[in-house]
Enzyme design. Structure first.
Site, short mmCIF file in Angstrom:
data_model
loop_
_atom_site.label_atom_id
_atom_site.label_comp_id
_atom_site.label_asym_id
_atom_site.label_seq_id
_atom_site.Cartn_x
_atom_site.Cartn_y
_atom_site.Cartn_z
N ASP A 44 1.10 -1.22 0.31
CA ASP A 44 0.18 0.23 -0.31
C ASP A 44 0.80 1.29 0.08
O ASP A 44 1.85 1.47 0.72
CB ASP A 44 -1.06 0.52 1.80
N GLU A 87 1.70 -0.23 -5.05
CA GLU A 87 0.37 0.88 -5.48
C GLU A 87 1.82 2.17 -5.53
O GLU A 87 1.58 2.95 -4.28
CB GLU A 87 -0.02 0.59 -4.01
C1 GLC Z 1 -4.09 3.23 -0.45
C2 GLC Z 1 -5.64 2.13 -0.49
C3 GLC Z 1 -6.32 3.08 -0.22
C4 GLC Z 1 -6.30 3.47 1.10
C5 GLC Z 1 -4.89 4.31 1.65
C6 GLC Z 1 -4.45 5.11 2.80
O1 GLC Z 1 -4.32 3.79 -1.43
O2 GLC Z 1 -5.69 1.61 -2.01
O3 GLC Z 1 -8.08 2.10 -0.29
O4 GLC Z 1 -7.34 4.58 1.85
O5 GLC Z 1 -3.97 4.35 0.59
O6 GLC Z 1 -4.31 3.66 3.78
#
Ligand code: GLC
Length: 526
Positions: free
Chosen positions: A200, A267
């Site tokens: 993440d 991500e």
């Molecule tokens: C990432 C996740 C998202 C979340 C954010 C903060 O972007 O995909 O859903 O709100 O991180 O943790």
């Protein structure tokens, strides 16, 4: 290392709370994934990526972790996770977890302890700073909601920093102890048989040590494919810092020293392809870096093809690309790219699934799920309110999936946490019975990619790109796509493998409106 399983593979992204509820509390759970495992086997997926299942007060639905080493009671138990991994391994399906290293929940014991005093043992696990002379935050950084990224702690008289909600304090990766904690967390899950992680906010983690102000730029906007930032402020000093790459080099070395190397998929929400390439390093950092420039590109051949070609050119030799059109944070492909037109939805998934590398399929996209329209009073995502200038409510892409045409959709025997998906035909039972369904197309696409693209030599090449046509080679496949309302005639070729529309032609000599046809490159007619 032999060819990794994700090459030519399909990673099914399960938003666990919305997949299937096995115990009637209205929340999807690990038991639901186990109960419906046949769905994964039938689709032919390679791996299952679980949205966060660890303990959390759910201010951001699991992305605010209060215990990295246990399963959230609403979602199941560690024993359920073990069983899921076991069932998966019987079917050759890997289980990938979400790992959240950028921030914790404010209720994580580390933060509770950190807040208790400036001298506490975990104080330096987080990012603290004194107020500016006039008492305001130390710099101009804003969080995901557009508010200052700093919250005042009246007890210890310092600000703490957060890129997301104030209940999600950012970790301080300048502190080596934080690295050690995450080494332990990673080992804990890999020892249980988990096959890797989706990381993440992988472009977060580090912040500028001097906490310099970010530059203002009116183009800094979430959809912009050149400038990274939001609310008119570029994320230069609180994201995408050079130091983060050492973390991935370290994790790559550690995970590759294990008997079964684990997947590291980031991500990597960066605006430009060159920035994305940096997360592959010299093919010594992340194995897969999610391609947001592609996801945010308009659904037009020149824009899509440009980003694919730029990625091919920018990534290091050996790097594997990864393609995703939907996720739990953005409107679904069917709505964002395809404007809810079934022909375009089928076209979009055909393209995503035939590009070389790894393919991420968001739950429900195999049914062609469009965004739902959750009424304001039923929203459950606290980040939606006022988020991103109200651009889109994330709950619309998180609707509980329909298993049948009944009013409950077969999702839960209780009250679902969000309204079940409103489009009745987008359900598993009906689509299983229909050989022309989206589900049937997905099964074929996944088989085709497994058969033809599970090889590092499968590379991408543009053949023809104009405003309404995209023709490319992907390994041995030739993909011919028509992005228009007109039928177009093309050089005939025998034995196409599949059409994105319902009926496969015997001889391919034309493309119907919004059709893509996939054939073998070696079969042009003499
Ligand atoms: C990432 C996740 C998202 C979340 C954010 C903060 O972007 O995909 O859903 O709100 O991180 O943790």
């Amino acid at each position: 290392m032999s060819t990794p399983w994700w090459v030519g593979g399909t990673v099914y992204h399960a938003y666990v709370r919305s997949f299937r509820d096995s115990d009637g509390d209205g929340y999807g759970d690990l038991g639901g994934l186990i109960e419906r495992f046949d769905h994964f086997v039938d689709l032919g997926i390679t791996a299952l990526w679980l949205s966060p299942i660890t303990n959390s007060p759910d201010h951001d639905w699991g992305y605010d972790v209060s215990d990295y080493l246990d399963v959230h009671p609403e979602l199941g138990t560690l024993a359920d996770l073990d069983e899921l991994v076991e069932v998966g391994s019987r079917h050759g399906i890997h289980v990938v977890m979400d790992l959240i290293p950028n921030h914790t929940s404010a209720s994580h014991p580390w933060f509770v302890e950190a807040k208790s005093s400036r001298n506490s043992s975990t104080r330096d696990y987080y990012v603290w700073a004194d107020a500016a002379a006039n008492g305001s935050p130390p710099n101009n950084w804003v969080d995901d909601t557009g508010e200052p990224a700093w919250t005042w702690d009246a007890d210890s008289k310092q600000y703490y920093m957060h890129n997301f909600l104030d209940l999600q304090p950012d970790l301080n990766w300048w502190n080596p102890l934080v690295h050690t904690e995450f080494d332990r967390i990673i080992d804990f899950w890999l020892d249980r048989g988990v096959a890797g992680f989706r990381i993440d906010v992988a472009n977060g983690l580090y912040h500028d040590r001097e906490l310099r102000d970010n530059p203002l730029n009116p183009r800094a906007h979430i959809w912009d494919t050149e400038v990274q930032g939001r609310y008119g402020i570029e994320h230069v000093y609180n994201f995408n810092r050079p130091e983060v790459h050492d973390v991935y080099r370290h994790w790559r070395t550690r995970t590759e020293s294990r008997s079964t190397p684990a997947l590291l998929m980031g991500e990597t929400w960066v605006a430009r392809v060159d920035e994305l390439a940096a997360y592959y390093g010299d093919d010594d950092q992340l194995h897969l870096a999610l391609n947001f420039p592609f996801l945010f590109a308009p659904f037009e051949p020149p824009a899509l093809a440009r980003i694919v070609s730029e990625s091919v050119a920018a990534f290091p030799a050996g790097a594997v690309m990864v393609w995703a059109g939907s996720n739990h944070d953005v409107p679904r492909v069917a709505t964002r790219w395809a404007q809810n037109d079934p022909r375009r939805v089928r076209l979009a998934q055909t393209l995503l699934a035939t590009l070389p590398g790894a393919y991420v399929l968001y739950y429900g996209d195999e049914l062609g799920m469009v965004d739902s329209d959750v009424p304001d009073h039923l929203h459950r995502d606290p980040l939606t309110a006022g988020r991103l200038n109200g651009q889109w409510p994330r709950d619309n892409a998180r609707a509980p999936m329909r298993w049948d045409a009944s009013p409950s959709g077969g999702f839960s025997s209780g009250e679902p946490w969000l309204p079940v998906h409103p489009v009745v035909e987008q359900n598993v039972a009906d689509q299983l019975a229909d050989p022309t369904s989206m589900l049937a197309l997905l099964r074929t696409l996944i088989a085709v990619r497994r058969h033809h693209l599970s090889d590092l030599t499968a590379i991408y090449r543009d053949v023809h790109v104009d405003a309404s046509r995209w023709v490319y080679d992907s390994g041995p496949l030739r993909v011919n796509a028509n992005f228009s309302n007109e039928t177009v005639f093309i050089e005939p070729c025998d034995a196409p493998l599949l059409s994105s529309l319902d009926v496969r032609p015997d001889v391919l000599d034309r493309l119907r409106p919004w059709e893509a046809v996939v054939s073998l490159r070696t079969s042009p007619r003499p």
